[in-house]
Design a protein around this motif. Structure first.
Motif, PDB file in Angstrom:
ATOM      1  N   ASP A 149       1.820 -17.285 -22.136  1.00 14.60           N
ATOM      2  CA  ASP A 149       2.637 -16.209 -21.572  1.00 14.60           C
ATOM      3  C   ASP A 149       2.022 -14.873 -21.976  1.00 14.60           C
ATOM      4  O   ASP A 149       2.262 -14.359 -23.074  1.00 14.60           O
ATOM      5  N   LEU A 150       1.228 -14.296 -21.097  1.00 14.13           N
ATOM      6  CA  LEU A 150       0.521 -13.052 -21.417  1.00 14.13           C
ATOM      7  C   LEU A 150       1.464 -11.873 -21.564  1.00 14.13           C
ATOM      8  O   LEU A 150       1.250 -10.986 -22.396  1.00 14.13           O
ATOM      9  N   ALA A 151       2.520 -11.825 -20.756  1.00 16.16           N
ATOM     10  CA  ALA A 151       3.472 -10.723 -20.853  1.00 16.16           C
ATOM     11  C   ALA A 151       4.144 -10.701 -22.217  1.00 16.16           C
ATOM     12  O   ALA A 151       4.308  -9.641 -22.833  1.00 16.16           O
ATOM     13  N   ALA A 152       4.533 -11.874 -22.700  1.00 23.98           N
ATOM     14  CA  ALA A 152       5.168 -11.957 -24.020  1.00 23.98           C
ATOM     15  C   ALA A 152       4.188 -11.554 -25.114  1.00 23.98           C
ATOM     16  O   ALA A 152       4.561 -10.895 -26.094  1.00 23.98           O
ATOM     17  N   LEU A 153       2.934 -11.945 -24.962  1.00 23.26           N
ATOM     18  CA  LEU A 153       1.918 -11.572 -25.941  1.00 23.26           C
ATOM     19  C   LEU A 153       1.743 -10.062 -25.988  1.00 23.26           C
ATOM     20  O   LEU A 153       1.727  -9.454 -27.068  1.00 23.26           O
ATOM     21  N   GLU A 154       1.618  -9.424 -24.833  1.00 26.58           N
ATOM     22  CA  GLU A 154       1.400  -7.984 -24.826  1.00 26.58           C
ATOM     23  C   GLU A 154       2.618  -7.242 -25.390  1.00 26.58           C
ATOM     24  O   GLU A 154       2.454  -6.248 -26.123  1.00 26.58           O
ATOM     25  N   GLU A 155       3.792  -7.717 -25.096  1.00 25.39           N
ATOM     26  CA  GLU A 155       4.990  -7.083 -25.637  1.00 25.39           C
ATOM     27  C   GLU A 155       4.990  -7.147 -27.164  1.00 25.39           C
ATOM     28  O   GLU A 155       5.374  -6.185 -27.844  1.00 25.39           O
ATOM     29  N   ALA A 156       4.525  -8.275 -27.718  1.00 29.62           N
ATOM     30  CA  ALA A 156       4.486  -8.426 -29.172  1.00 29.62           C
ATOM     31  C   ALA A 156       3.379  -7.584 -29.806  1.00 29.62           C
ATOM     32  O   ALA A 156       3.517  -7.143 -30.953  1.00 29.62           O
ATOM     33  N   LEU A 157       2.312  -7.354 -29.055  1.00 32.53           N
ATOM     34  CA  LEU A 157       1.170  -6.631 -29.608  1.00 32.53           C
ATOM     35  C   LEU A 157       1.287  -5.112 -29.501  1.00 32.53           C
ATOM     36  O   LEU A 157       0.640  -4.387 -30.269  1.00 32.53           O
ATOM     37  N   ARG A 158       2.087  -4.622 -28.592  1.00 35.37           N
ATOM     38  CA  ARG A 158       2.026  -3.207 -28.241  1.00 35.37           C
ATOM     39  C   ARG A 158       2.468  -2.268 -29.368  1.00 35.37           C
ATOM     40  O   ARG A 158       2.138  -1.079 -29.366  1.00 35.37           O
ATOM     41  N   HIS A 159       3.169  -2.797 -30.366  1.00 30.83           N
ATOM     42  CA  HIS A 159       3.582  -1.966 -31.502  1.00 30.83           C
ATOM     43  C   HIS A 159       2.433  -1.760 -32.496  1.00 30.83           C
ATOM     44  O   HIS A 159       2.578  -0.987 -33.442  1.00 30.83           O
ATOM     45  N   ARG A 160       1.344  -2.471 -32.296  1.00 29.75           N
ATOM     46  CA  ARG A 160       0.122  -2.346 -33.115  1.00 29.75           C
ATOM     47  C   ARG A 160       0.380  -2.615 -34.603  1.00 29.75           C
ATOM     48  O   ARG A 160      -0.187  -1.956 -35.478  1.00 29.75           O
ATOM     49  N   ASP A 161       1.224  -3.605 -34.862  1.00 30.61           N
ATOM     50  CA  ASP A 161       1.482  -3.990 -36.254  1.00 30.61           C
ATOM     51  C   ASP A 161       1.115  -5.452 -36.518  1.00 30.61           C
ATOM     52  O   ASP A 161       1.440  -6.001 -37.575  1.00 30.61           O
ATOM     53  N   VAL A 162       0.438  -6.080 -35.556  1.00 32.16           N
ATOM     54  CA  VAL A 162       0.095  -7.499 -35.667  1.00 32.16           C
ATOM     55  C   VAL A 162      -1.340  -7.645 -36.151  1.00 32.16           C
ATOM     56  O   VAL A 162      -2.279  -7.144 -35.519  1.00 32.16           O
ATOM     57  N   ALA A 163      -1.513  -8.333 -37.263  1.00 35.90           N
ATOM     58  CA  ALA A 163      -2.851  -8.564 -37.808  1.00 35.90           C
ATOM     59  C   ALA A 163      -3.612  -9.597 -36.985  1.00 35.90           C
ATOM     60  O   ALA A 163      -4.803  -9.412 -36.694  1.00 35.90           O
TER      61      ALA A 163
END
Length: 479
Positions: free
Chosen positions: A202-216
């Motif tokens: 699920d690319l949309a879910a991935l981008e939503e999780a990444l967009r805060h730029r706090d994921v290592a």
């Protein structure tokens, strides 16, 4: 006064008649007690499971893709120790490599030195992923996952770790925190903070999780082991691109899919992806000496070990032991000389075609998926009324119980060892040694066809077995 060298002292001790330890004789002497010993000293619940489903035949020998029980019956092993025995059990080249290490009296695990075998295995592994530059060795796949979490946090300065629903990355605490199945996590919290789950593929879910730029880091299995869940063809490449966009490391967990399992050396090769960290274990061991490895880029590695006083900030006491390194080198040599990656691709293509043909013939077969010799056969609710009623009865008692109506007759009647692809799962997974041949494929196809055909007769012997298993499952729930 005569001074004795350590070698002289050892030779004198051996010559003096020190008793030799003979595990083979001890095994033969105590083999009949295996279940009693395990019930008393180890996991009694697992002993109960094996007895309930009739898997208490007592295996005494393994060779290649075959197992032999105490009566001499031969079984085809489609489990291969959860994918450990990619080159088969007790391969002579592996055995010779390990014996050569013991005979050479190498200076193993000096610690205040560096290991030649480790350097050679690292060099060989990196040749399969030329975009990588460094290797960290551990003792298992779970340890490799733990190390990768630390590498990711050290390299990015971020805390967040993403993983997918239905994922499996191990059972130690960090790895368990990335587990997509609640049954493994229940009762063991609190787990590692700053870990989040998103849907697989699920690319949309991935981008939503990444967009805060706090994921290592984003940890993902190219093909999920629990269920043999396949991504869309462009998912992994697009996921890697999103990770680069948001400064997150892309971690490919190839602990099960790597080393030829899917018909490529690494599964990511099917999808044109070059991850930032790549994790391997299982098959690299050859089945004898546990080993895990993290392959990564130099800049990431250097963030962990960035100063001389941090040269040992992370490590693993036995991670680079000579036996494990020799097992890895010998395994890679066998895979190359016997063309096992190519064999995985060819035999897998044949088996997948056969199972897909079965899906056309049998209404209980809902889906067939996989690559190479990582194959999932999913069963689903049938259309016909008699079968549907029997199916629903089992599902009411325990979701996923139907697969035992396939795996148990395969084992008892056809001497084929396989198992369900996860808790509450309707998929049977095949992970045979990569050494299987046409004779074995005939055996697999004939056995599955027979058992699946019999499952379409309700009432019948298979469904009688289902009632028995449902009774056991209900007792377990109640008590």
């Amino acid at each position: 006064m005569t001074f004795m060298t350590p070698r002289d002292d050892r030779e004198q001790t051996q010559a003096g008649g020190a008793p030799n330890f003979d595990l083979a004789s001890l095994y033969a002497e105590r083999e009949s007690e295996r279940f009693a010993l395990h019930a008393q000293h180890l996991n009694e619940m697992w002993v109960r499971v094996l007895k309930t489903i009739g898997y208490d035949v007592g295996f005494v020998r393994g060779a290649g893709q075959y197992l032999y029980d105490r009566k001499g019956a031969r079984y085809l092993d489609l489990l291969s120790g959860w994918g450990v025995f990619a080159i088969g059990r007790n391969h002579p080249a592996l055995r010779e490599a390990l014996m050569s290490v013991l005979g050479a009296e190498l200076p193993n695990l000096v610690q205040l030195d560096v290991s030649v075998p480790a350097a050679l295995l690292a060099e060989r592994l990196l040749s399969f992923a030329p975009y990588m530059e460094k290797v960290f060795f551990a003792n298992s796949g779970a340890e490799a996952v733990e190390a990768a979490i630390k590498f990711a946090r050290a390299a990015t300065g971020r805390a967040g770790i993403l993983h997918c629903a239905h994922s499996f990355h191990g059972l130690t605490y960090g790895a368990l925190s990335l587990n997509g199945d609640e049954i493994f996590k229940k009762g063991f919290g609190p787990l590692l903070p700053d870990t989040r789950e998103i849907p697989f593929d699920d690319l949309a879910a991935l981008e939503e999780a990444l967009r805060h730029r706090d994921v290592a880091a984003f940890f993902v299995e190219p093909i999920q082991g629990k269920g043999v869940n396949m991504p869309a063809q462009d998912y992994l490449a697009q996921a890697a691109a999103l990770c680069r966009k948001y400064g997150t490391l892309f971690v490919a967990d190839e602990i099960q899919t790597g080393l030829g399992r899917t018909g490529k050396f690494f599964a990511v090769e099917h999808y044109g992806v070059e991850p930032d960290l790549l994790l391997v274990a299982k098959a690299l061991s050859g089945g004898h000496v546990p080993v895990g490895a993290v392959l990564t880029r130099k800049w990431i590695f250097d963030k962990m070990f960035d100063r001389m006083d941090r040269a040992v900030v992370h490590g693993s006491t036995f991670g680079k032991n000579d036996l494990a390194m020799a097992a890895g080198l010998a395994t890679l040599e066998v895979m190359a000389s016997e063309k096992l990656v190519e064999n995985s691709a060819a035999r897998g293509e044949r088996l997948l075609a056969c199972f897909r043909a079965m899906a056309e013939r049998y209404e209980l077969v809902a889906d067939v998926r996989g690559k190479g010799l990582m194959i999932g056969i999913e069963f689903g609710e049938p259309r016909s009324l008699k079968l549907k009623a029997a199916w629903n009865l089992l599902e009411t008692v325990n979701s996923g119980l139907f697969c035992q109506l396939i795996s148990i007759p395969l084992f008892e009647q056809h001497k084929v060892l396989t198992q369900v692809a996860g808790h509450g799962n309707h998929t049977i997974k095949l992970l045979p040694p990569l050494t299987i041949d046409d004779f074995d494929c005939d055996w697999i196809e004939r056995s599955f066809d027979k058992v699946i055909a019999e499952a379409h007769h309700a009432p019948g012997a298979v469904w009688s077995l289902g009632k028995t298993l449902a009774g056991h499952a209900l007792k377990a729930k109640l008590g």
